[in-house]
Design a protein around this motif. Structure first.
Motif, short mmCIF file in Angstrom:
data_model
loop_
_atom_site.label_atom_id
_atom_site.label_comp_id
_atom_site.label_asym_id
_atom_site.label_seq_id
_atom_site.Cartn_x
_atom_site.Cartn_y
_atom_site.Cartn_z
N LEU A 115 -5.08 11.99 -10.24
CA LEU A 115 -5.27 10.68 -9.62
C LEU A 115 -6.61 10.05 -10.02
N VAL A 138 2.02 1.95 -3.46
CA VAL A 138 0.97 2.58 -4.27
C VAL A 138 1.00 4.09 -4.06
N GLU A 139 1.17 4.53 -2.81
CA GLU A 139 1.22 5.95 -2.52
C GLU A 139 2.42 6.62 -3.17
N VAL A 140 3.56 5.93 -3.21
CA VAL A 140 4.74 6.47 -3.88
C VAL A 140 4.44 6.70 -5.36
N LEU A 191 0.83 -1.20 0.00
CA LEU A 191 0.00 0.00 0.00
C LEU A 191 0.87 1.25 0.00
N ALA A 192 1.98 1.20 0.72
CA ALA A 192 2.90 2.35 0.74
C ALA A 192 3.50 2.57 -0.65
N LYS A 205 1.50 7.17 -6.75
CA LYS A 205 0.55 8.27 -6.88
C LYS A 205 1.25 9.63 -6.79
N GLU A 206 2.20 9.73 -5.86
CA GLU A 206 2.94 10.98 -5.72
C GLU A 206 3.68 11.33 -7.01
#
Length: 221
Positions: A135, A121-123, A118-119, A125-126
């Motif tokens: 997004l 995925v956030e990278v 999940l982390a 997205k950034e």
């Protein structure tokens, strides 16, 4: 004595020089311009080819297209930047965190733990945001375990789905300026109206709606 050909005026056959000859027949002029002699005489047009309103017919109404498109090269740049960060960040060491293409518009993000997946995925997205990509153009499923790896399947949204296009068309019809029309054309819409100001009003209207889809307004003319 001159020969018969020399004594006859130019255009003995009855066809005067084109255009502008002294015997030019105005009844043969057509909106498609004076160069089409055969078409003029066949159609028997009377319109003045120098008239702006008749040269090519009536001028089309102002219009623009509503699209949802993502620059794949920019997505690829974001993906490569995310992959580099995952390989160097301390908190991702030893968990085999990866992000990669899984098809033309599909992306796979994985790690050995659900939390790190999940982390990751956030990278990603950034990096999309930094490349100017909304997004709303990226969808990601929940992590799914496969052996010892947690995988997240994602996809880049290209084009406007049929149900979403109908929703946009209804918004324009119900809330847009009178006389503005929206026509669904495949995975996009063509919006047209008599006044350019009305088209700007439609763009503002759609920008103010939360449609859960990244929209762009192109081909304004």
């Amino acid at each position: 004595m001159p020969s018969d050909l020399q004594s006859d005026p130019f255009g003995r056959s009855g066809n005067p020089p084109w255009p502008g000859g002294p015997a030019e027949d105005k009844s043969t002029q057509c909106p498609d311009g004076p160069g089409n002699r055969v078409g003029h005489r066949r159609l028997g047009c009377v319109a003045d080819p120098t008239s702006e309103s008749t040269r090519w017919g009536s001028v089309a109404d102002p219009s623009f297209d509503v699209v949802s498109k993502v620059d794949r090269q920019e997505v690829d740049n974001a993906l490569n930047q995310a992959a580099k960060e995952l390989s160097t960040r301390f908190d991702f060491r030893g968990v085999n965190a990866k992000v990669s293409w899984a098809g033309e518009e599909a992306i796979t993000i994985e790690a050995e733990t659900e939390e790190r997946a999940l982390a990751a995925v956030e990278v990603f997205k950034e990096k999309l945001i930094k490349r100017g990509i909304s997004l709303k153009a990226f969808e990601a499923d929940e992590p799914a375990v496969s052996g010892k790896i947690y995988k997240v399947n994602g996809k880049i949204i290209q084009g406007i789905a049929s149900d979403k296009a109908k929703q946009i068309a209804k918004i324009i019809r119900d809330e847009g300026p009178k006389g503005v029309q929206a026509q669904i054309q495949g995975d996009q819409l063509r919006v047209s109206g008599k006044k350019k100001d009305h088209l700007q009003d439609v763009i503002a209207l759609l920008k103010g709606k939360d449609l859960d889809i990244a929209l762009q307004f192109t081909n304004y003319r």
